[in-house]
Design a protein around this motif. Structure first.
Motif, PDB file in Angstrom:
ATOM      1  N   CYS A  35       0.718  -1.224  -0.036  1.00 50.29           N
ATOM      2  CA  CYS A  35       0.120  -0.013   0.053  1.00 50.29           C
ATOM      3  C   CYS A  35       0.670   1.494   0.004  1.00 50.29           C
ATOM      4  N   PHE A  36       2.000   1.162   0.512  1.00 53.26           N
ATOM      5  CA  PHE A  36       2.999   2.215   0.428  1.00 53.26           C
ATOM      6  C   PHE A  36       3.759   2.492  -0.921  1.00 53.26           C
ATOM      7  N   GLU A  37       3.281   1.773  -1.840  1.00 49.95           N
ATOM      8  CA  GLU A  37       4.067   1.848  -3.309  1.00 49.95           C
ATOM      9  C   GLU A  37       3.396   3.019  -4.086  1.00 49.95           C
ATOM     10  N   ARG A  38       4.081   3.848  -4.691  1.00 49.92           N
ATOM     11  CA  ARG A  38       3.404   4.938  -5.570  1.00 49.92           C
ATOM     12  C   ARG A  38       3.995   4.587  -7.097  1.00 49.92           C
ATOM     13  N   SER A  39       3.150   4.969  -8.044  1.00 50.64           N
ATOM     14  CA  SER A  39       3.324   4.773  -9.314  1.00 50.64           C
ATOM     15  C   SER A  39       2.863   6.132 -10.315  1.00 50.64           C
ATOM     16  N   ALA A  40       3.903   6.638 -10.740  1.00 47.45           N
ATOM     17  CA  ALA A  40       3.502   7.741 -11.580  1.00 47.45           C
ATOM     18  C   ALA A  40       2.528   7.490 -12.566  1.00 47.45           C
ATOM     19  N   LEU A  41       2.708   6.387 -13.341  1.00 47.32           N
ATOM     20  CA  LEU A  41       1.908   5.744 -14.366  1.00 47.32           C
ATOM     21  C   LEU A  41       0.527   5.891 -13.836  1.00 47.32           C
ATOM     22  N   ARG A  42       0.552   5.031 -12.763  1.00 47.10           N
ATOM     23  CA  ARG A  42      -1.127   4.858 -12.207  1.00 47.10           C
ATOM     24  C   ARG A  42      -1.552   6.136 -11.853  1.00 47.10           C
ATOM     25  N   GLN A 113       3.947  14.099  -1.910  1.00 43.26           N
ATOM     26  CA  GLN A 113       4.774  13.202  -2.534  1.00 43.26           C
ATOM     27  C   GLN A 113       4.149  11.725  -2.705  1.00 43.26           C
ATOM     28  N   ALA A 114       3.079  11.692  -2.809  1.00 44.39           N
ATOM     29  CA  ALA A 114       2.285  10.605  -3.072  1.00 44.39           C
ATOM     30  C   ALA A 114       1.803  10.281  -4.525  1.00 44.39           C
ATOM     31  N   PHE A 115       1.981  10.907  -5.337  1.00 50.92           N
ATOM     32  CA  PHE A 115       1.705  10.897  -6.652  1.00 50.92           C
ATOM     33  C   PHE A 115       2.900   9.849  -7.503  1.00 50.92           C
ATOM     34  N   SER A 116       3.995  10.144  -7.201  1.00 58.40           N
ATOM     35  CA  SER A 116       5.137   9.135  -7.586  1.00 58.40           C
ATOM     36  C   SER A 116       6.483   9.053  -6.735  1.00 58.40           C
ATOM     37  N   GLU A 117       7.252   8.288  -7.072  1.00 63.64           N
ATOM     38  CA  GLU A 117       8.347   8.256  -6.143  1.00 63.64           C
ATOM     39  C   GLU A 117       9.367   9.433  -6.710  1.00 63.64           C
ATOM     40  N   SER A 118       9.088  10.180  -7.655  1.00 66.17           N
ATOM     41  CA  SER A 118       9.873  11.254  -7.885  1.00 66.17           C
ATOM     42  C   SER A 118       9.463  12.783  -7.538  1.00 66.17           C
ATOM     43  N   LYS A 119      10.297  13.502  -6.665  1.00 71.65           N
ATOM     44  CA  LYS A 119       9.853  14.911  -6.124  1.00 71.65           C
ATOM     45  C   LYS A 119       9.664  15.752  -7.306  1.00 71.65           C
ATOM     46  N   PHE A 120      10.362  15.859  -8.345  1.00 68.10           N
ATOM     47  CA  PHE A 120      10.054  16.606  -9.445  1.00 68.10           C
ATOM     48  C   PHE A 120       8.900  16.476  -9.861  1.00 68.10           C
ATOM     49  N   ASN A 122       6.228  14.978  -8.909  1.00 68.87           N
ATOM     50  CA  ASN A 122       5.143  15.657  -7.897  1.00 68.87           C
ATOM     51  C   ASN A 122       4.915  16.957  -7.819  1.00 68.87           C
ATOM     52  N   ASN A 123       5.842  17.744  -7.777  1.00 67.70           N
ATOM     53  CA  ASN A 123       5.818  19.033  -7.680  1.00 67.70           C
ATOM     54  C   ASN A 123       5.235  19.717  -9.021  1.00 67.70           C
ATOM     55  N   THR A 124       5.886  19.230 -10.042  1.00 70.38           N
ATOM     56  CA  THR A 124       5.453  19.649 -11.294  1.00 70.38           C
ATOM     57  C   THR A 124       3.951  19.610 -11.489  1.00 70.38           C
ATOM     58  N   VAL A 125       3.659  18.461 -11.498  1.00 72.95           N
ATOM     59  CA  VAL A 125       2.026  17.892 -11.729  1.00 72.95           C
ATOM     60  C   VAL A 125       1.315  18.598 -10.715  1.00 72.95           C
ATOM     61  N   GLY A 126       1.754  18.772  -9.664  1.00 74.49           N
ATOM     62  CA  GLY A 126       0.809  19.358  -8.471  1.00 74.49           C
ATOM     63  C   GLY A 126       0.672  20.850  -8.739  1.00 74.49           C
ATOM     64  N   TRP A 127       1.927  21.521  -9.351  1.00 77.38           N
ATOM     65  CA  TRP A 127       1.747  22.981  -9.382  1.00 77.38           C
ATOM     66  C   TRP A 127       0.805  23.272 -10.663  1.00 77.38           C
ATOM     67  N   PHE A 128       0.979  22.357 -11.577  1.00 78.95           N
ATOM     68  CA  PHE A 128      -0.081  22.754 -12.816  1.00 78.95           C
ATOM     69  C   PHE A 128      -1.602  22.270 -12.373  1.00 78.95           C
ATOM     70  N   LEU A 129      -1.636  21.348 -11.740  1.00 78.69           N
ATOM     71  CA  LEU A 129      -3.287  21.362 -11.227  1.00 78.69           C
ATOM     72  C   LEU A 129      -3.591  21.997 -10.296  1.00 78.69           C
TER      73      LEU A 129
END
Length: 443
Positions: A35-42, A113-120, A122-129
Motif C-alpha cells: 500500500c506504500f508503493e507509488r506509481s507515476a503511471l497509475r 509526494q504520494a503521486f510518484s517516487e519522483s519529487k520533481f 510530484n511538484n510539477t504535476v501538483g503545481w499545474f493542477l
C-alpha cells in the motif's frame, strides 16, 4: 445525549473518546506493505480519467441543451425551456464540481509526494493542477504539511483551530455554575452563554452557508479558521508570512505566479467568450470545488466527538487519530455515496489513514484504511463519522461553538456550554494472553 434537570442544573451523560496510546509504529505495521508503493503511471491514469469524465459531462450537457427547443420537445410554457436549460447546466456544474474536486485531491497528493517516487514529477504535476484550480501549490503544501504534523494541536495546527471561550468573548468560566468537562451547567449559565453566542437555526444555516461559499479563499487570503496565534494579515501569498521559512521564498513566488496565470486565463476567457459562458463552463464547477473542499475538510476535523490537545498531551498519533472518516453524500443514499466517494478518490472516506501516512496514494488507501480500522478497533477506537452533507454541516456547526481556555484535552461545547464527549485513557490491566482489552479509564 441523555439529559437530566435537577434544582435548576442540567446534567448530560457524555460519550467517551479513548485517548490513543498507540505508537506510529503500531499504526503503520497494520498496513500491508504494498500500500506504500507509488506509481507515476497509475496516478497519471487517474488524472486522464478525471479529464475524460469532465469532457463527457460537458458533452452530455451540450447535447441535452440542444434538445431543449420546440422542434425537439413540446413544453406548455416558453419559460420552461429556460428552466430546463438552467437545470441541465446546474447538474453539469454539480457533477463536474465533484470530478474537479477529484483532480484537486490528486494535486493534494502531489504535495504529499504520494503521486510518484519522483519529487520533481510530484511538484510539477501538483503545481499545474493546483494552479488550474486557483490554488497556490507550494504555499498550501507547506502549511498543509504543518497541519499534518500537528493535527488537533491547539497552538500548532494550521486550520480548523477551535476558538476558546475568551477568543469568542464569552462570559468567564463560572466554577459554581458549570464544570470544565461540560457535563453539568446551571440553566442560568446556559442562558448567559446562549445570549452571548446568539445561536439560532437561521444564524447557523447562514453561517454554515457562508463558510461553504467563502471559507476556502478566506483561509488563503486572511487565515480565517487558521492558527489563532498568527498575526493579523497572515496569508498564503506573502513569501515573508509567518507560515513560511526564509528558504521557502521562491517556492511561494512560484505559487503566486501560478495563481496569476490562472486569474489571467479566467479573465481572458471572460473577454473572448463572455462572462456567461465562462461562468457556466468553468466558474460554476469551480465554486462547487471550493464548497466541497470546505465541507469535506471541516467535517473531517470538526465534530463534538473529537478532542483537541494542548502541548502536554499532544503526540503525533493522537493528532492523526483526531479526525473522522465520513462517506461524502452518503446521507443521500448508497448510489450518491458511491458517486461522492469515487469522484473525489475517497478523500473523505479514508481520511484517518491519510493522517497516519500521507504518502499512501488514494488507489491503495481503501485497502490500507480497512487494515488500519481493524487495528484501531482492537484499541477500542472507532473514527467513523456520520455521512457528509449539508445536514451534517448544519448539525456540527451548531454543536461546535467553543472550547475552554483551560484543560490539556478539550472537546467542543455547544451554545449552552454542554460537551458531547469526555476523554478516557485506555486501561490495559485487563489484558489477557497478550490480547489488549480496552475498558477505558476516565481522565
Amino acid at each position: 445525549m441523555k439529559t437530566t434537570v435537577s434544582n435548576g442544573r442540567v446534567t448530560v451523560e457524555q460519550d467517551t473518546f479513548v485517548i490513543p496510546d498507540l505508537t506510529i509504529k503500531d499504526l503503520l505495521s497494520a498496513i500491508p506493505k504494498h500500500c506504500f508503493e507509488r506509481s507515476a503511471l497509475r496516478s497519471s491514469l487517474y488524472v486522464i480519467w478525471d479529464f475524460f469524465l469532465i469532457g463527457c459531462i460537458w458533452k452530455a450537457a451540450v447535447y441535452l441543451d440542444a434538445l431543449v427547443t420546440p422542434e425537439h420537445i413540446s413544453l406548455p410554457s416558453p419559460y420552461l425551456y429556460s428552466f430546463a436549460r438552467f437545470a441541465i447546466w446546474s447538474l453539469y456544474a454539480f457533477a463536474n464540481g465533484l470530478v474537479m474536486t477529484g483532480l484537486w485531491v490528486v494535486a493534494h497528493e502531489c504535495g504529499h509526494q504520494a503521486f510518484s517516487e519522483s519529487k520533481f514529477i510530484n511538484n510539477t504535476v501538483g503545481w499545474f493542477l493546483h494552479s488550474a484550480l486557483g490554488v497556490p501549490y507550494h504555499s498550501w503544501r507547506i502549511s498543509h504539511a504543518k497541519h499534518h504534523a500537528s493535527t488537533a494541536h491547539m497552538t500548532q495546527d494550521q486550520v480548523f483551530v477551535p476558538k476558546t471561550r475568551s477568543q469568542r468573548g464569552l462570559p468567564e468560566f463560572n466554577p459554581e455554575g458549570e464544570n470544565l468537562e461540560g457535563s453539568s451547567v446551571t440553566q442560568e449559565v446556559m442562558k448567559e452563554l446562549w445570549e452571548a453566542i446568539g445561536d439560532s437555526p437561521l444564524a447557523a444555516a447562514l453561517g454554515a452557508a457562508s463558510y461553504l461559499l467563502f471559507g476556502w479563499p478566506m483561509y488563503l487570503f486572511t487565515n480565517a479558521s487558521g492558527q489563532k496565534r498568527y498575526p493579523e494579515g497572515t496569508n498564503h501569498f506573502n513569501p515573508k508570512s509567518i507560515i513560511f521559512s526564509p528558504h521557502h521564498f521562491m517556492q511561494i513566488v512560484m505559487s503566486d505566479i501560478g495563481v496569476v496565470f490562472w486569474a489571467a486565463a479566467v479573465a481572458a476567457s471572460i473577454y473572448h467568450f463572455g462572462f456567461s459562458s465562462t461562468f457556466r463552463l468553468y466558474l460554476a464547477p469551480y465554486l462547487w470545488v471550493n464548497h466541497w473542499l470546505i465541507l469535506i475538510t471541516f467535517l473531517q476535523h470538526t465534530d463534538p466527538l473529537l478532542p483537541h490537545y494542548r502541548a502536554s498531551e499532544f503526540t503525533f498519533p493522537r493528532g492523526a487519530l483526531s479526525t473522522l472518516d465520513r462517506n461524502l453524500l452518503g446521507d443521500l443514499g448508497t448510489i450518491m455515496g458511491w458517486i461522492g466517494a469515487t469522484t473525489t478518490h475517497g478523500i473523505s472516506e479514508t481520511h484517518v489513514l491519510h493522517h497516519v501516512n500521507s504518502k499512501i496514494p488514494h488507489y491503495h488507501a481503501w485497502e490500507a484504511a480497512d487494515a488500519l480500522r481493524k487495528r484501531l478497533e482492537q484499541a477500542g477506537i472507532k473514527l467513523q463519522g456520520r455521512p457528509s452533507g449539508w445536514g451534517e454541516m448544519y448539525r456540527v456547526f451548531r454543536e461546535c461553538k467553543f472550547v475552554e481556555d483551560d484543560g490539556d484535552i478539550v472537546f467542543y461545547k455547544n451554545a449552552y456550554g454542554l460537551a458531547h464527549t469526555r476523554p478516557v485513557f485506555p486501561d490495559h490491566s485487563a489484558s489477557d494472553s497478550g490480547v489488549e482489552v480496552d475498558t477505558g479509564k476516565e481522565l
